[in-house]
Design a protein around this motif. Structure first.
Motif, PDB file in Angstrom:
ATOM      1  N   SER A   9      74.011  20.850  21.768  1.00  0.00           N
ATOM      2  CA  SER A   9      75.514  20.535  21.539  1.00  0.00           C
ATOM      3  C   SER A   9      75.954  22.041  21.516  1.00  0.00           C
ATOM      4  O   SER A   9      77.206  22.399  22.053  1.00  0.00           O
ATOM      5  N   HIS A  10      75.078  23.142  21.330  1.00  0.00           N
ATOM      6  CA  HIS A  10      75.540  24.598  21.387  1.00  0.00           C
ATOM      7  C   HIS A  10      75.800  24.744  23.006  1.00  0.00           C
ATOM      8  O   HIS A  10      76.494  25.527  23.222  1.00  0.00           O
ATOM      9  N   ILE A  11      74.799  24.290  23.607  1.00  0.00           N
ATOM     10  CA  ILE A  11      74.965  24.617  25.407  1.00  0.00           C
ATOM     11  C   ILE A  11      76.242  23.987  25.952  1.00  0.00           C
ATOM     12  O   ILE A  11      77.113  24.666  26.601  1.00  0.00           O
ATOM     13  N   ILE A  12      76.678  22.739  25.323  1.00  0.00           N
ATOM     14  CA  ILE A  12      77.858  22.207  26.040  1.00  0.00           C
ATOM     15  C   ILE A  12      78.995  22.651  25.589  1.00  0.00           C
ATOM     16  O   ILE A  12      79.855  22.934  26.354  1.00  0.00           O
ATOM     17  N   ASN A  13      78.940  23.131  24.178  1.00  0.00           N
ATOM     18  CA  ASN A  13      80.255  23.925  23.577  1.00  0.00           C
ATOM     19  C   ASN A  13      80.638  25.030  24.494  1.00  0.00           C
ATOM     20  O   ASN A  13      81.710  25.519  24.659  1.00  0.00           O
ATOM     21  N   ASN A  14      79.438  26.129  24.670  1.00  0.00           N
ATOM     22  CA  ASN A  14      79.544  27.150  25.334  1.00  0.00           C
ATOM     23  C   ASN A  14      79.867  26.980  26.674  1.00  0.00           C
ATOM     24  O   ASN A  14      80.591  27.925  27.138  1.00  0.00           O
ATOM     25  N   ASP A  27      79.250  34.179  30.631  1.00  0.00           N
ATOM     26  CA  ASP A  27      78.068  33.856  30.233  1.00  0.00           C
ATOM     27  C   ASP A  27      77.182  33.049  30.999  1.00  0.00           C
ATOM     28  O   ASP A  27      77.148  31.865  30.954  1.00  0.00           O
ATOM     29  N   PHE A  28      76.712  33.778  32.165  1.00  0.00           N
ATOM     30  CA  PHE A  28      75.924  33.078  33.145  1.00  0.00           C
ATOM     31  C   PHE A  28      74.670  32.300  32.648  1.00  0.00           C
ATOM     32  O   PHE A  28      74.312  31.321  33.054  1.00  0.00           O
ATOM     33  N   VAL A  29      74.067  32.701  31.695  1.00  0.00           N
ATOM     34  CA  VAL A  29      72.870  32.257  31.177  1.00  0.00           C
ATOM     35  C   VAL A  29      73.050  30.773  30.651  1.00  0.00           C
ATOM     36  O   VAL A  29      72.508  29.596  30.919  1.00  0.00           O
ATOM     37  N   VAL A  30      74.349  30.833  29.908  1.00  0.00           N
ATOM     38  CA  VAL A  30      74.456  29.315  29.361  1.00  0.00           C
ATOM     39  C   VAL A  30      74.808  28.553  30.238  1.00  0.00           C
ATOM     40  O   VAL A  30      74.311  27.194  30.368  1.00  0.00           O
ATOM     41  N   VAL A  31      75.655  28.834  31.512  1.00  0.00           N
ATOM     42  CA  VAL A  31      76.107  27.869  32.570  1.00  0.00           C
ATOM     43  C   VAL A  31      74.542  27.487  33.320  1.00  0.00           C
ATOM     44  O   VAL A  31      74.654  26.295  33.770  1.00  0.00           O
ATOM     45  N   ALA A  32      73.707  28.394  33.342  1.00  0.00           N
ATOM     46  CA  ALA A  32      72.488  28.183  34.096  1.00  0.00           C
ATOM     47  C   ALA A  32      71.640  27.080  33.397  1.00  0.00           C
ATOM     48  O   ALA A  32      71.170  26.064  33.772  1.00  0.00           O
ATOM     49  N   LEU A  36      70.659  23.150  34.311  1.00  0.00           N
ATOM     50  CA  LEU A  36      69.344  22.866  34.464  1.00  0.00           C
ATOM     51  C   LEU A  36      69.231  21.236  33.650  1.00  0.00           C
ATOM     52  O   LEU A  36      68.542  20.530  33.881  1.00  0.00           O
ATOM     53  N   LEU A  37      69.813  21.626  32.236  1.00  0.00           N
ATOM     54  CA  LEU A  37      69.794  20.288  31.483  1.00  0.00           C
ATOM     55  C   LEU A  37      70.318  19.315  32.102  1.00  0.00           C
ATOM     56  O   LEU A  37      69.897  17.910  32.078  1.00  0.00           O
ATOM     57  N   VAL A  38      71.520  19.156  32.702  1.00  0.00           N
ATOM     58  CA  VAL A  38      72.081  18.031  33.665  1.00  0.00           C
ATOM     59  C   VAL A  38      70.974  17.484  34.848  1.00  0.00           C
ATOM     60  O   VAL A  38      71.107  16.480  34.829  1.00  0.00           O
ATOM     61  N   ILE A  40      67.760  17.936  34.932  1.00  0.00           N
ATOM     62  CA  ILE A  40      66.762  17.291  34.121  1.00  0.00           C
ATOM     63  C   ILE A  40      67.271  15.632  33.742  1.00  0.00           C
ATOM     64  O   ILE A  40      66.333  14.899  34.079  1.00  0.00           O
ATOM     65  N   SER A  41      68.305  15.592  33.122  1.00  0.00           N
ATOM     66  CA  SER A  41      68.657  14.390  32.700  1.00  0.00           C
ATOM     67  C   SER A  41      68.909  13.298  33.842  1.00  0.00           C
ATOM     68  O   SER A  41      68.523  12.337  33.694  1.00  0.00           O
ATOM     69  N   ALA A  42      69.559  14.000  34.985  1.00  0.00           N
ATOM     70  CA  ALA A  42      69.797  13.076  36.152  1.00  0.00           C
ATOM     71  C   ALA A  42      68.065  12.690  36.908  1.00  0.00           C
ATOM     72  O   ALA A  42      68.047  11.625  37.282  1.00  0.00           O
ATOM     73  N   SER A  43      67.411  13.847  36.658  1.00  0.00           N
ATOM     74  CA  SER A  43      65.932  13.517  37.559  1.00  0.00           C
ATOM     75  C   SER A  43      65.314  12.355  36.362  1.00  0.00           C
ATOM     76  O   SER A  43      64.569  11.280  36.888  1.00  0.00           O
ATOM     77  N   GLN A  44      65.619  12.459  35.224  1.00  0.00           N
ATOM     78  CA  GLN A  44      64.840  11.332  34.239  1.00  0.00           C
ATOM     79  C   GLN A  44      65.827   9.819  34.624  1.00  0.00           C
ATOM     80  O   GLN A  44      64.894   8.768  34.569  1.00  0.00           O
ATOM     81  N   VAL A  45      66.900  10.084  35.017  1.00  0.00           N
ATOM     82  CA  VAL A  45      67.384   8.666  35.299  1.00  0.00           C
ATOM     83  C   VAL A  45      66.888   8.088  36.422  1.00  0.00           C
ATOM     84  O   VAL A  45      66.555   6.890  36.706  1.00  0.00           O
ATOM     85  N   VAL A  46      66.581   8.854  37.567  1.00  0.00           N
ATOM     86  CA  VAL A  46      66.149   8.583  38.863  1.00  0.00           C
ATOM     87  C   VAL A  46      64.801   8.097  38.627  1.00  0.00           C
ATOM     88  O   VAL A  46      64.346   6.874  38.861  1.00  0.00           O
ATOM     89  N   LEU A  47      63.974   8.853  37.938  1.00  0.00           N
ATOM     90  CA  LEU A  47      62.433   8.515  37.651  1.00  0.00           C
ATOM     91  C   LEU A  47      62.418   7.272  36.921  1.00  0.00           C
ATOM     92  O   LEU A  47      61.528   6.226  37.290  1.00  0.00           O
TER      93      LEU A  47
END
Length: 357
Positions: A9-14, A27-32, A36-38, A40-47
């Protein structure tokens, strides 16, 4: 909430704040991390879409290669029909033999289809017999013999013409209607997606006219048009696949029923029908039912497409579309006349086919 949910939730809000801040990447770190979270989630859906291997405890079980791989295929393989690629490659390399073909799925075999249809058809037969018994009982209560009954006889509530007749269409709907309804839903989704592409194209043309719009909008419209066309194609092929399955099952059920009835005909009944008529019922007429299921949804799909098309054309062209509507209305009687003549010729053709044997 868990620690993972709070962090997400914190990452999405930032990320939303970063994007909304006039495109500033302070805030390049938050975007990165969000990217990465997106990923990983997409990879989980594919796998998760792929089938699991056979457990080690069951590794000694040898898979039957003659079984159709559709049931053990992953979701992407079913959507794209990738499970069928193997037999196509084999047919490209050498001529296919009967041993190369897979066995039918259990629900597509005659041993499953025929009993299901017979069960629903027997319900219609029982309903007809009950209707006949109610009719006889009503006539007996009025002291009227069945053979001497007349239409002008008073105090008769049920007449001989009101006996329930078994309906083939109801038996077919109850036996195979579920799969057909799923196909109808896919057809509706396809028809809706047909009108999404013109709207996206209109938005893309508007983007090219407005030089102040950011470039990402153009890329977004282009990707959306590609995704819409891809989904539309996948949905349409799934629709045809289910319609062909329903048509094949209906043809199997009708062919089996006609064949069983032909074996039970008495000598007197055989004289009223030729061998050619019986053969045509099992081959030509049953095939017409199979062809009908593919385009039966056009009864509602064609008016739906016409109404939506006229709505969007009216918004774009205004009253100018009335000329095209007038031409379409004028052509209706002509098409009806051609269809009537075609039907008459088909009836004559079927009579010649009945007498060929």
């Amino acid at each position: 909430p868990t620690l993972h949910e709070l962090l997400r939730s914190h990452i999405i809000n930032n990320f939303i704040l970063v994007v909304a801040d006039n495109g500033s990447y302070r805030d390049f770190v938050v975007v990165a991390i969000f990217s990465l979270l997106v990923l990983i989630s997409a990879s989980q859906v594919v796998l998760a879409s792929f089938m699991d291997d056979v457990p080690a405890s069951e590794a000694h079980i040898v898979r039957d290669l003659t079984l159709c791989p559709e049931k053990v295929s992953s979701l992407p393989s079913r959507i794209t029909f990738w499970w069928f690629t193997g037999i196509i490659i084999k047919g490209y390399r050498r001529p296919l033999e009967r041993s190369d073909l897979w066995t039918l799925n259990e629900e597509d075999q005659s041993g499953t289809i025929v009993p299901r249809f017979e069960r629903e058809w027997n319900k219609e037969i029982i309903k007809s017999k009950r209707s006949g018994k109610k009719e006889e009982k009503a006539l007996e209560e009025n002291n009227i013999p069945l053979k001497e009954k007349k239409d002008n006889t008073p105090n008769v509530s049920i007449t001989a013409g009101h006996k329930y007749q078994p309906k083939l269409i109801l038996a077919l709907v109850r036996a195979f209607g579920k799969t057909f309804l799923i196909g109808s839903l896919l057809k509706f989704i396809h028809d809706v997606l047909m009108f999404v592409s013109p709207q996206l194209l209109k938005a893309l043309i508007g983007f090219t006219k407005n030089k102040d719009d950011p470039d990402w909008k153009g890329y977004l419209f282009a990707v959306a048009m590609f995704v819409n066309a891809l989904v539309q194609s996948l949905v349409l092929h799934q629709y045809f696949h289910r319609c062909f399955l329903v048509g094949m099952r209906i043809r199997t059920a009708i062919t089996s029923s006609v064949y069983r009835k032909a074996l039970k005909l008495s000598s007197a009944a055989r004289k009223t029908s030729t061998v050619g008529e019986i053969v045509n019922l099992m081959s030509v007429d049953a095939q017409r039912f199979m062809e009908l299921t593919t385009y039966l949804n056009m009864i509602w799909s064609a008016p739906f497409q016409m109404c939506v098309s006229l709505y969007f054309l009216w918004k774009t062209l205004g009253p100018s579309i009335l000329a095209g509507v007038a031409v379409m209305i004028i052509l209706i009687p002509i098409n009806a006349y051609i269809a009537k003549k075609t039907k008459m010729l088909q009836v004559q053709q079927m009579k010649h086919k009945d007498g060929r044997i």
